[in-house]
Design an enzyme around this catalytic site. Sequence first.
Site, mmCIF file in Angstrom:
data_model
loop_
_atom_site.group_PDB
_atom_site.id
_atom_site.type_symbol
_atom_site.label_atom_id
_atom_site.label_comp_id
_atom_site.label_asym_id
_atom_site.label_seq_id
_atom_site.Cartn_x
_atom_site.Cartn_y
_atom_site.Cartn_z
ATOM 1 N N ASP A 21 0.850 -1.195 0.000
ATOM 2 C CA ASP A 21 0.000 0.000 0.000
ATOM 3 C C ASP A 21 0.886 1.246 0.000
ATOM 4 O O ASP A 21 1.634 1.463 0.944
ATOM 5 C CB ASP A 21 -0.889 -0.044 1.256
ATOM 6 C CG ASP A 21 -1.726 1.212 1.400
ATOM 7 O OD1 ASP A 21 -1.889 1.943 0.406
ATOM 8 O OD2 ASP A 21 -2.210 1.456 2.529
ATOM 9 N N ASP A 25 -4.177 3.842 2.609
ATOM 10 C CA ASP A 25 -5.620 3.587 2.785
ATOM 11 C C ASP A 25 -5.903 2.146 3.229
ATOM 12 O O ASP A 25 -7.053 1.734 3.314
ATOM 13 C CB ASP A 25 -6.400 3.923 1.507
ATOM 14 C CG ASP A 25 -6.074 2.983 0.346
ATOM 15 O OD1 ASP A 25 -5.158 2.130 0.497
ATOM 16 O OD2 ASP A 25 -6.709 3.098 -0.707
ATOM 17 N N ASP A 29 -1.833 -1.180 -3.844
ATOM 18 C CA ASP A 29 -2.145 -0.402 -5.042
ATOM 19 C C ASP A 29 -1.009 -0.481 -6.060
ATOM 20 O O ASP A 29 0.030 -1.097 -5.808
ATOM 21 C CB ASP A 29 -2.455 1.058 -4.664
ATOM 22 C CG ASP A 29 -1.411 1.633 -3.713
ATOM 23 O OD1 ASP A 29 -0.217 1.374 -3.949
ATOM 24 O OD2 ASP A 29 -1.791 2.297 -2.729
ATOM 25 N N ASP A 98 -5.451 -10.426 -15.693
ATOM 26 C CA ASP A 98 -6.487 -11.423 -15.438
ATOM 27 C C ASP A 98 -7.689 -11.082 -16.317
ATOM 28 O O ASP A 98 -8.209 -9.961 -16.247
ATOM 29 C CB ASP A 98 -6.882 -11.335 -13.950
ATOM 30 C CG ASP A 98 -7.100 -12.697 -13.318
ATOM 31 O OD1 ASP A 98 -7.900 -13.454 -13.871
ATOM 32 O OD2 ASP A 98 -6.487 -12.964 -12.273
ATOM 33 N N ASP A 199 -9.619 -16.310 -16.312
ATOM 34 C CA ASP A 199 -10.416 -16.807 -15.191
ATOM 35 C C ASP A 199 -11.461 -17.818 -15.672
ATOM 36 O O ASP A 199 -12.111 -17.598 -16.703
ATOM 37 C CB ASP A 199 -11.121 -15.597 -14.546
ATOM 38 C CG ASP A 199 -11.691 -15.901 -13.174
ATOM 39 O OD1 ASP A 199 -10.941 -16.351 -12.302
ATOM 40 O OD2 ASP A 199 -12.912 -15.670 -12.970
ATOM 41 N N GLU A 256 -7.558 -20.781 -16.307
ATOM 42 C CA GLU A 256 -7.893 -21.445 -15.044
ATOM 43 C C GLU A 256 -9.028 -22.430 -15.313
ATOM 44 O O GLU A 256 -10.107 -22.034 -15.758
ATOM 45 C CB GLU A 256 -8.342 -20.412 -14.011
ATOM 46 C CG GLU A 256 -8.587 -21.054 -12.658
ATOM 47 C CD GLU A 256 -9.655 -20.365 -11.840
ATOM 48 O OE1 GLU A 256 -9.615 -20.487 -10.615
ATOM 49 O OE2 GLU A 256 -10.541 -19.703 -12.436
ATOM 50 N N HIS A 328 -4.309 -17.185 -4.906
ATOM 51 C CA HIS A 328 -5.183 -16.395 -4.027
ATOM 52 C C HIS A 328 -6.451 -17.141 -3.622
ATOM 53 O O HIS A 328 -7.236 -16.622 -2.839
ATOM 54 C CB HIS A 328 -5.554 -15.096 -4.743
ATOM 55 C CG HIS A 328 -6.396 -15.354 -5.957
ATOM 56 N ND1 HIS A 328 -5.918 -16.017 -7.072
ATOM 57 C CD2 HIS A 328 -7.690 -15.071 -6.227
ATOM 58 C CE1 HIS A 328 -6.881 -16.129 -7.964
ATOM 59 N NE2 HIS A 328 -7.970 -15.553 -7.478
ATOM 60 N N ASP A 329 -6.680 -18.331 -4.195
ATOM 61 C CA ASP A 329 -7.871 -19.116 -3.851
ATOM 62 C C ASP A 329 -7.546 -20.292 -2.938
ATOM 63 O O ASP A 329 -8.448 -21.077 -2.604
ATOM 64 C CB ASP A 329 -8.511 -19.697 -5.124
ATOM 65 C CG ASP A 329 -9.128 -18.622 -6.011
ATOM 66 O OD1 ASP A 329 -9.514 -17.567 -5.488
ATOM 67 O OD2 ASP A 329 -9.216 -18.864 -7.236
HETATM 68 O O1 TEU Z 1 -11.907 -18.985 -9.389
HETATM 69 C C1 TEU Z 1 -12.756 -19.927 -9.960
HETATM 70 C C2 TEU Z 1 -12.891 -21.235 -9.294
HETATM 71 O O2 TEU Z 1 -13.641 -22.059 -9.772
HETATM 72 C C3 TEU Z 1 -12.187 -21.589 -8.074
HETATM 73 O O3 TEU Z 1 -10.912 -21.149 -7.983
HETATM 74 C C4 TEU Z 1 -12.989 -21.177 -6.893
HETATM 75 O O4 TEU Z 1 -13.051 -19.811 -6.729
HETATM 76 C C5 TEU Z 1 -12.377 -21.711 -5.654
HETATM 77 O O5 TEU Z 1 -12.148 -23.045 -5.798
HETATM 78 C C6 TEU Z 1 -13.325 -21.493 -4.537
HETATM 79 O O6 TEU Z 1 -12.751 -22.016 -3.410
HETATM 80 C C7 TEU Z 1 -11.787 -17.754 -10.022
HETATM 81 C C8 TEU Z 1 -10.949 -16.797 -9.223
HETATM 82 O O7 TEU Z 1 -9.640 -17.290 -9.130
HETATM 83 C C9 TEU Z 1 -11.587 -16.575 -7.899
HETATM 84 O O8 TEU Z 1 -10.813 -15.746 -7.068
HETATM 85 C C10 TEU Z 1 -12.937 -15.965 -8.144
HETATM 86 O O9 TEU Z 1 -13.620 -15.855 -6.930
HETATM 87 C C11 TEU Z 1 -13.766 -16.793 -9.119
HETATM 88 O O10 TEU Z 1 -13.045 -17.158 -10.263
HETATM 89 C C12 TEU Z 1 -14.922 -16.003 -9.618
HETATM 90 O O11 TEU Z 1 -14.460 -15.011 -10.490
#
Ligand code: TEU
Length: 552
Positions: A21, A25, A29, A98, A199, A256, A328-329
């Site tokens: 950051d 805030d 960023d 993305d 995505d 993905e 990130h998931d």
């Molecule tokens: O993720 C899609 C997805 O099917 C999985 O990664 C799912 O979000 C995860 O298994 C749930 O636990 C993508 C993005 O990477 C994710 O951050 C978004 O929330 C999702 O699409 C919707 O855009």
Amino acid sequence: MQRAWWKEAVVYQVYPRSFCDSDGDGMGDLGGIRAKLDYLEELGVDVIWLSPVYQSPGKDNGYDISDYRDILPEFGTLADWDALLSDVHARGMRLIMDLVVNHTSDQHPWFLESRKSKENPYRDYYIWRDGKGGEEPNNWESIFSGSVWQYDEPTGQYYMHLFTREQPDLNWENPKVRREIKDIARFWLDRGIDGFRIDTANLYAKQPGLPDAPVTKAGKYQDAFKLHSNLPANHEWLRELHDEVFAPAGCMTVGETSGVTPQDGRDYTDPKRRELNMIIQFGHMTIDVGKNKWEKAEYRPIALKKVLTAWQEGLNGIGWNCNYLSNHDQPRQVSRFGNDTRYRYESATMLATLIHTLQGTPFIYQGEELGMTNVRFDRFEDFQDVEIHNWIAAERQKPDFNPVAALAQINRIGRDNARTPMQWDDSENAGFTSGTPWLRVNPNYPKINAKEQLANPHSVFQYYKKLIQLRKQHNVFVYGTFQDLLPDDPAIYSYVRTLESDQLFVLLNLTGEDLRLDAKPPAGKILLSNYTGRPVWESGVLLPYEAQVILC
Ligand code: TEU
């Protein structure tokens, strides 16, 4: 084997909200990312994958886009973004964005129009249906809990959303929608980017007729994944994007794709089929979960080996793997597949060795190179993720809801584990922000942070740096063939990569125990090891989470 820059590259994922950051805030960023490019250059990565920075109401942290051609003000401006891209390119690095086009935000102008009337020119941009007997059009369950259908008052119909209700699915059947998507992709390519992480690239096509999913569990909504993934039309539409946009731009693409087999993987990544360069497959992300991600299953190292070997062999000579253990998931890899206390260094470096020595392009998620760990929050309010909140809301409806068990599940597998702010130093809030962070910092930052690891020759960061350098020095890391040497061993992953006269032996102890190797590896040059001065070919023993890479 066809050479390509994206096969030789190491990709680093930046989750902008949690990276750095620059204006106090509490949210990362673009200025913060620019300020940390020296750090990424020092690490040696080649490509930055930027999670969404577009205009968005932020229901799903930017994966709900309301303007594809502008930047969220909290992140900066388009001019800041141009400056970031030029700084990245000036360092010889590349930037990919993305592309989130399965759905838009419900605040996107297309959707605001679409809702107005059945005759609106944007009506067919989304998937609208009549209800059935006062209920939803079918029984499909949303990936983020509840129904995929949301009733909408103005027109008395339902719209489909595979994710949260603020993320209505686009109707890809409509050629106008596909034209818009191609225009958006061209907009960013023309601005100079080097490719896309795409995505949910396998969820665009829905089973014609939208039939009910088979009933496999209690409750109203049923798992419909097979009815909205990997359908033939999805492949056709990716080919259209490939031929009209990606190939002319010569850009890199990584899609993905959850719920795919190696056969699907070949279909998506075989250059002859003209779809994608690589896919992010999920096989190894499901080995420690039960029927759904919230149900725990015991992690067995052999399951990890089996999935990864199947993908190495499955794409061999046809497509190209993307090798990752975190994003990130997902929860933090060292907490999930390693040991985040006693053997944090050893297991973080062993897992790093794994993703850099398999055939494919390694993807590093921010903080992984520091061995960042899962966090532990004690209250539901501490979590920010919409997936977590939707799940809790659905669980609360059940008569046997157990808040303690639910909290444990979230702490184990929840996405916020990966989203706590980057740990830059040991100052307040880990040096991430001078304000109040949008998500709490992991309290272990005084011990685990970049400043300490840059100065410490024996750190996870330095090990990643070494691995990345080695991969650049020896082509066998990139192009060598893969052979699993001990496919049935429950805990040792050992394979050989071969390119012409070079052979790279990789030995990984996936557990915290001492393990004896029955067949000793050949003597050679130890290129890298997370323990010092002990060739495994002499002792025949692998120490806890030991990793050794030998060039013969
Ligand atoms: O993720 C899609 C997805 O099917 C999985 O990664 C799912 O979000 C995860 O298994 C749930 O636990 C993508 C993005 O990477 C994710 O951050 C978004 O929330 C999702 O699409 C919707 O855009």
